[in-house]
Design a protein around this motif. Structure first.
Motif, PDB file in Angstrom:
ATOM      1  N   GLY A  37       0.856  -1.166   0.000  1.00  0.00           N
ATOM      2  CA  GLY A  37       0.000   0.000   0.000  1.00  0.00           C
ATOM      3  C   GLY A  37       0.897   1.222   0.000  1.00  0.00           C
ATOM      4  N   LEU A  38       0.812   2.033  -1.047  1.00  0.00           N
ATOM      5  CA  LEU A  38       1.674   3.196  -1.204  1.00  0.00           C
ATOM      6  C   LEU A  38       0.847   4.457  -1.006  1.00  0.00           C
ATOM      7  N   LEU A  39       1.042   5.116   0.133  1.00  0.00           N
ATOM      8  CA  LEU A  39       0.265   6.319   0.422  1.00  0.00           C
ATOM      9  C   LEU A  39       1.142   7.557   0.303  1.00  0.00           C
ATOM     10  N   GLY A  40       0.633   8.541  -0.413  1.00  0.00           N
ATOM     11  CA  GLY A  40       1.341   9.807  -0.582  1.00  0.00           C
ATOM     12  C   GLY A  40       0.390  10.837  -1.142  1.00  0.00           C
ATOM     13  N   ARG A  41       0.846  12.065  -1.240  1.00  0.00           N
ATOM     14  CA  ARG A  41      -0.029  13.141  -1.701  1.00  0.00           C
ATOM     15  C   ARG A  41      -0.096  13.257  -3.220  1.00  0.00           C
ATOM     16  N   VAL A  70      -1.334  12.704   5.130  1.00  0.00           N
ATOM     17  CA  VAL A  70      -1.341  12.050   6.443  1.00  0.00           C
ATOM     18  C   VAL A  70      -1.867  12.950   7.553  1.00  0.00           C
ATOM     19  N   THR A  71      -1.971  14.252   7.300  1.00  0.00           N
ATOM     20  CA  THR A  71      -2.537  15.135   8.324  1.00  0.00           C
ATOM     21  C   THR A  71      -4.063  15.107   8.314  1.00  0.00           C
ATOM     22  N   ASP A  72      -4.654  14.379   7.380  1.00  0.00           N
ATOM     23  CA  ASP A  72      -6.108  14.200   7.296  1.00  0.00           C
ATOM     24  C   ASP A  72      -6.439  12.805   7.823  1.00  0.00           C
ATOM     25  N   SER A  73      -6.834  12.718   9.092  1.00  0.00           N
ATOM     26  CA  SER A  73      -7.045  11.412   9.719  1.00  0.00           C
ATOM     27  C   SER A  73      -8.164  10.618   9.053  1.00  0.00           C
ATOM     28  N   ARG A  74      -9.191  11.304   8.574  1.00  0.00           N
ATOM     29  CA  ARG A  74     -10.280  10.589   7.901  1.00  0.00           C
ATOM     30  C   ARG A  74      -9.791   9.977   6.596  1.00  0.00           C
ATOM     31  N   ALA A  75      -9.005  10.740   5.845  1.00  0.00           N
ATOM     32  CA  ALA A  75      -8.468  10.215   4.590  1.00  0.00           C
ATOM     33  C   ALA A  75      -7.537   9.036   4.855  1.00  0.00           C
ATOM     34  N   LEU A  76      -6.766   9.110   5.934  1.00  0.00           N
ATOM     35  CA  LEU A  76      -5.894   7.998   6.313  1.00  0.00           C
ATOM     36  C   LEU A  76      -6.708   6.751   6.611  1.00  0.00           C
ATOM     37  N   ALA A  77      -7.777   6.913   7.391  1.00  0.00           N
ATOM     38  CA  ALA A  77      -8.613   5.764   7.737  1.00  0.00           C
ATOM     39  C   ALA A  77      -9.257   5.160   6.496  1.00  0.00           C
ATOM     40  N   ASP A  78      -9.693   6.013   5.575  1.00  0.00           N
ATOM     41  CA  ASP A  78     -10.292   5.511   4.342  1.00  0.00           C
ATOM     42  C   ASP A  78      -9.265   4.744   3.506  1.00  0.00           C
ATOM     43  N   ILE A  99       8.305  15.784   6.964  1.00  0.00           N
ATOM     44  CA  ILE A  99       8.756  16.993   6.291  1.00  0.00           C
ATOM     45  C   ILE A  99       9.734  17.722   7.207  1.00  0.00           C
ATOM     46  N   SER A 100      10.513  18.599   6.608  1.00  0.00           N
ATOM     47  CA  SER A 100      11.517  19.321   7.386  1.00  0.00           C
ATOM     48  C   SER A 100      11.702  20.719   6.806  1.00  0.00           C
ATOM     49  N   ALA A 101      11.922  21.676   7.688  1.00  0.00           N
ATOM     50  CA  ALA A 101      12.252  23.037   7.278  1.00  0.00           C
ATOM     51  C   ALA A 101      12.830  23.741   8.488  1.00  0.00           C
ATOM     52  N   GLY A 102      13.631  24.744   8.254  1.00  0.00           N
ATOM     53  CA  GLY A 102      14.140  25.528   9.353  1.00  0.00           C
ATOM     54  C   GLY A 102      13.016  26.336   9.992  1.00  0.00           C
ATOM     55  N   THR A 103      13.046  26.472  11.304  1.00  0.00           N
ATOM     56  CA  THR A 103      12.048  27.274  12.011  1.00  0.00           C
ATOM     57  C   THR A 103      12.718  28.053  13.132  1.00  0.00           C
ATOM     58  N   LEU A 104      12.212  29.246  13.364  1.00  0.00           N
ATOM     59  CA  LEU A 104      12.695  30.072  14.460  1.00  0.00           C
ATOM     60  C   LEU A 104      11.509  30.556  15.284  1.00  0.00           C
ATOM     61  N   THR A 105      11.558  30.338  16.580  1.00  0.00           N
ATOM     62  CA  THR A 105      10.511  30.812  17.468  1.00  0.00           C
ATOM     63  C   THR A 105      10.497  32.341  17.480  1.00  0.00           C
ATOM     64  N   GLY A 106       9.315  32.904  17.356  1.00  0.00           N
ATOM     65  CA  GLY A 106       9.188  34.351  17.331  1.00  0.00           C
ATOM     66  C   GLY A 106       9.061  34.924  15.940  1.00  0.00           C
ATOM     67  N   GLU A 107       9.341  34.103  14.921  1.00  0.00           N
ATOM     68  CA  GLU A 107       9.146  34.535  13.537  1.00  0.00           C
ATOM     69  C   GLU A 107       7.713  34.190  13.132  1.00  0.00           C
ATOM     70  N   PRO A 108       6.854  35.175  12.936  1.00  0.00           N
ATOM     71  CA  PRO A 108       5.449  34.884  12.637  1.00  0.00           C
ATOM     72  C   PRO A 108       5.251  33.938  11.454  1.00  0.00           C
ATOM     73  N   ALA A 109       6.081  34.073  10.432  1.00  0.00           N
ATOM     74  CA  ALA A 109       5.916  33.234   9.251  1.00  0.00           C
ATOM     75  C   ALA A 109       6.219  31.763   9.526  1.00  0.00           C
ATOM     76  N   THR A 120       2.618  16.481  10.711  1.00  0.00           N
ATOM     77  CA  THR A 120       3.054  15.448   9.763  1.00  0.00           C
ATOM     78  C   THR A 120       3.969  14.422  10.410  1.00  0.00           C
ATOM     79  N   ASN A 121       4.929  14.892  11.196  1.00  0.00           N
ATOM     80  CA  ASN A 121       5.966  14.004  11.732  1.00  0.00           C
ATOM     81  C   ASN A 121       5.561  13.294  13.011  1.00  0.00           C
ATOM     82  N   LEU A 122       4.593  13.843  13.733  1.00  0.00           N
ATOM     83  CA  LEU A 122       4.212  13.260  15.022  1.00  0.00           C
ATOM     84  C   LEU A 122       2.753  12.818  15.071  1.00  0.00           C
ATOM     85  N   ILE A 123       1.830  13.751  14.896  1.00  0.00           N
ATOM     86  CA  ILE A 123       0.410  13.421  15.041  1.00  0.00           C
ATOM     87  C   ILE A 123      -0.016  12.348  14.048  1.00  0.00           C
ATOM     88  N   ALA A 124       0.595  12.349  12.869  1.00  0.00           N
ATOM     89  CA  ALA A 124       0.233  11.351  11.856  1.00  0.00           C
ATOM     90  C   ALA A 124       0.663   9.939  12.239  1.00  0.00           C
TER      91      ALA A 124
END
Length: 269
Positions: A37-41, A70-78, A99-109, A120-124
């Protein structure tokens, strides 16, 4: 693993590229009649992986492409239900999407980027495993595999979301391993070091012991089949991670304060 002489059923998330695609092909080579079973976007990318699986298995493997986030739990279950309707309860479930990206606390973006990485990395992880727990328990066998990272061993500056998500993934998988004790199911944590994938392609700093994805995948499949509870690939990175974990905070802080950092989403090069 499945009963002797039968082909395993394996469900892999994040299968459209990188480690997920490599794992799918590795299973096809090791077990040519595997049911995948190959799941991806991305549907088009999943079709390419399915073709690679067919070539690796001499046309014997079956690959079910399942387009979902994978962030859509209903779609995952289906997607899980569709896979089990065609292939039965899986022998192995690999929660690989990440997924991965640089992040800085305090940067609104970066706030939304942080949430997306953690989702994606944990809740899924539990959302991926949940639909399969009951049927796998009923059978009394199987492996639930979480792909973590050595980045979860110690918090890396500029990668707070990624490090936090992978550290939490390691702890979650440990909790799950104990919860499943005696059920016949195994919870297995695999922590990759630097693996040559699209995720690492943009890294602008040295990556010690950089390993090709197909080499990683072969070792990961063997570790899963051996039932190892926690494994770092390549093994050299386990030594590095252990040394970093043992450093006093003052030494660690001094060493990494000026370490190169992963690019932030939308940040200028």
């Amino acid at each position: 693993m499945s009963a002797a002489g039968s082909a395993p059923a394996v469900f892999v998330t994040g299968a459209s590229s990188g480690l997920g695609a490599a794992l799918a092909v590795a299973y096809a080579r090791r077990h040519p009649a595997v049911r995948l079973g190959l799941l991806g976007r991305r549907e088009s990318a999943l079709a390419e992986v399915a073709e690679a699986v067919a070539q690796a298995s001499g046309g014997r493997a079956s690959a079910i492409a399942l387009a979902a986030d994978v962030t859509d739990s209903r779609a995952l279950a289906d997607a899980a239900a569709r896979f089990m309707a065609e292939a039965g309860a899986p022998d192995v479930v690999v929660a690989n999407a990440g997924i991965s990206a640089g992040t800085l606390t305090g940067e609104p973006a970066d706030a939304e980027v942080f949430r997306r990485i953690v989702q994606t990395n944990l809740i899924a992880l539990p959302d991926t495993f949940a639909p399969f727990i009951a049927p796998m328990r009923a059978r009394g066998s199987g492996a639930l595999v979480g792909i973590a990272s050595v980045a979860g061993i110690r918090g890396l500056p500029g990668a707070s979301a990624y490090s936090a998500s992978k550290a939490a993934a390691i702890s979650y998988m440990e909790s799950l391993r104990v919860e499943l004790r005696g059920s016949g199911l195994r919870a297995i944590t695999i922590a990759p070091g630097y693996i040559r994938t699209p995720m690492t392609a943009g890294n602008r700093y040295p990556m010690p012991f950089l390993t090709d994805a197909d080499v990683f995948a072969r070792k990961a499949v063997r570790a899963i089949e051996a039932g190892r509870g926690f494994v770092v690939i390549p093994w050299q990175m386990r030594i590095v991670a252990g040394l970093l974990r043992g450093l006093p905070n003052a030494v660690f802080d001094r060493l990494f304060a000026r370490a190169p950092r992963k690019a932030r989403v939308g940040a200028a090069d």
